[in-house]
Design an enzyme around this catalytic site. Sequence first.
Site, PDB file in Angstrom:
ATOM      1  N   SER A 102       0.805  -1.229   0.000  1.00 21.20           N
ATOM      2  CA  SER A 102       0.000   0.000   0.000  1.00 21.20           C
ATOM      3  C   SER A 102       0.836   1.276   0.000  1.00 21.20           C
ATOM      4  O   SER A 102       0.828   2.067   0.962  1.00 21.20           O
ATOM      5  CB  SER A 102      -0.958  -0.041   1.178  1.00 21.20           C
ATOM      6  N   ARG A 139       7.448   6.336  -4.403  1.00 21.88           N
ATOM      7  CA  ARG A 139       8.089   6.923  -3.225  1.00 21.88           C
ATOM      8  C   ARG A 139       7.440   6.330  -1.985  1.00 21.88           C
ATOM      9  O   ARG A 139       6.287   5.931  -2.019  1.00 21.88           O
ATOM     10  CB  ARG A 139       7.939   8.448  -3.211  1.00 21.88           C
ATOM     11  N   ASP A 170      -4.133  -1.310  -1.142  1.00 24.89           N
ATOM     12  CA  ASP A 170      -5.239  -1.599  -0.210  1.00 24.89           C
ATOM     13  C   ASP A 170      -6.571  -0.998  -0.682  1.00 24.89           C
ATOM     14  O   ASP A 170      -7.639  -1.564  -0.457  1.00 24.89           O
ATOM     15  CB  ASP A 170      -4.894  -1.165   1.226  1.00 24.89           C
TER      16      ASP A 170
HETATM   17  C1  BGC Z   1      -0.249   5.143   0.322  1.00 26.04           C
HETATM   18  C2  BGC Z   1      -1.359   4.475  -0.444  1.00 26.04           C
HETATM   19  C3  BGC Z   1      -2.291   3.763   0.518  1.00 26.04           C
HETATM   20  C4  BGC Z   1      -2.731   4.692   1.630  1.00 26.04           C
HETATM   21  C5  BGC Z   1      -3.598   3.976   2.654  1.00 26.04           C
HETATM   22  C6  BGC Z   1      -0.804   6.020   1.417  1.00 26.04           C
HETATM   23  O1  BGC Z   1       0.230   6.571   2.156  1.00 26.04           O
HETATM   24  O2  BGC Z   1       0.557   5.912  -0.553  1.00 26.04           O
HETATM   25  O3  BGC Z   1      -0.855   3.542  -1.372  1.00 26.04           O
HETATM   26  O4  BGC Z   1      -3.405   3.293  -0.186  1.00 26.04           O
HETATM   27  O5  BGC Z   1      -1.617   5.251   2.286  1.00 26.04           O
HETATM   28  O6  BGC Z   1      -2.950   2.907   3.208  1.00 26.04           O
END
Ligand code: BGC
Length: 490
Positions: free
Chosen positions: A158, A173, A211
């Site tokens: 995620s 990143r 996610d």
């Molecule tokens: C991430 C996402 C993720 C979200 C919730 C963010 O910091 O970049 O990919 O879906 O957090 O977990």
Amino acid sequence: MVGIGPKHPQSRKGSMHELPQNLLGPIHDFEKAFTVDRSKLKEIVNHFVKELEKGLSVEGGNIPMNVTWVLDFPDGHERGTYLALDMGGTNLRVCEITLTEEKGAFDITQSKYKMPEELRTGTAEELWEYIADCLQQFIEAHHEEANLAKLPLGFTFSYPATQEYIDHGILQRWTKGFDIDGVEGQDVVPPLEEILKKRGLPIKVAALINDTTGTLIASSYTDSAMKIGCIFGTGVNAAYMENAGSIPKIAHMNLPADMPVAINCEYGAFDNEHVVLPLTKYDDIIDRDSPRPGQQAFEKMTAGLYLGEIFRLALLDLIDNRAGLIFNGQDVSKLRKPYLLDASFLANIEEDPYENLTETLDLFERTLNIRPTQPELELIRRLAELIGTRAARLSACGVAAICTKKNIDSCHVGADGSVFTKYPHFKERGAQALREILDWAPTEKDKVSIMAAEDGSGVGAALIAALTLKRVKAGNLYGVRNMDDMKTLL
Ligand code: BGC
């Protein structure tokens, strides 16, 4: 002494609270800084819609709008047994999911492991070793006889990743305070598969998922009105289905224009340019001192990772810049530790059921070794309410922007994450903001409802693996790297 009454429906009910004049000024300043009124919400949403479009364009923008190669909703007839690995912000979870004969049903076995804090800033090797340890433990406990090469893995990773293929993902990143060298710019699938292979676990990643995409797919498995999957947790983000024809940046691939393609927005990066978000000086400090300054502007104002820190910085501001105003003569050294307070600290304050805020008093004594006076407790409570309310109202902007962009008049939004499930009043405050933004008549039933999602990173990951294998079998190879690799799983 002057009284102030509750400002929001979700503010504390009860008698007017008497506050000494000298604390009223700071409270008003906080109210001014943290309140996002209806016209500001609308302004934010207007800009948000444009930024979503920009992310889909060839030039791109702040919001990555990542193409995920999830090309369909489940129809309830998906079958089979899958492994799911979920590397979230706080925990690591390994699951085995069997999608069973009954439509929309599944069995799940799962183990959860706490991600050690040091891993967030450790080395790539330590990260993969830890993940492999957890997976190995799980397999040893549950899979002595299984043919692992035939067990597809859905890897919920995620963080923003560029995916040319569904079983591949280059980390754009780190977010959520992670800062591990040597992973950004790399495909995260090969190091995982390699380390598993070294340990005699020949497991193949069938799909790398976010996610939010998992949440969208898992929720739509049981509710066909689900059009958006959201996470309001340590980080924030959403996914939705776009038509391939509306994604200019993949026009060169000549996909069928009406083919659905799930987009992982990564809208935590909304307004990194600071055009519209009502930033406070505390938000500026959080950004400045974070491992990735200039990134995740929207996330830093709304996500669970930052709520306690915003609160801590606001109190420190009073302590340091209005000498003697609060906690006079007390030792405030504990409060000086960055990220000491998490969102549950604020949640506990907002949940204090007592008029004289005795639970908040205990919490402050226990955690910070500070004993606030009654008026200070009132200020503390109001500050927590303001920060929690701002987060919920801004969070609604992302959902409203996707609905506006897609001309969705009514739908269900599947939501997960610790802030959504645990933070008091978050849902009501978000729903109230949606009403204000989308101009529903007061008598109208909410047309867009944000509701608790099914398990996205477990069931969602399994479903996405199942959907991928199903379409590969049917000859739809869009976003599949190597057919031979996938064959072992068919
Ligand atoms: C991430 C996402 C993720 C979200 C919730 C963010 O910091 O970049 O990919 O879906 O957090 O977990």
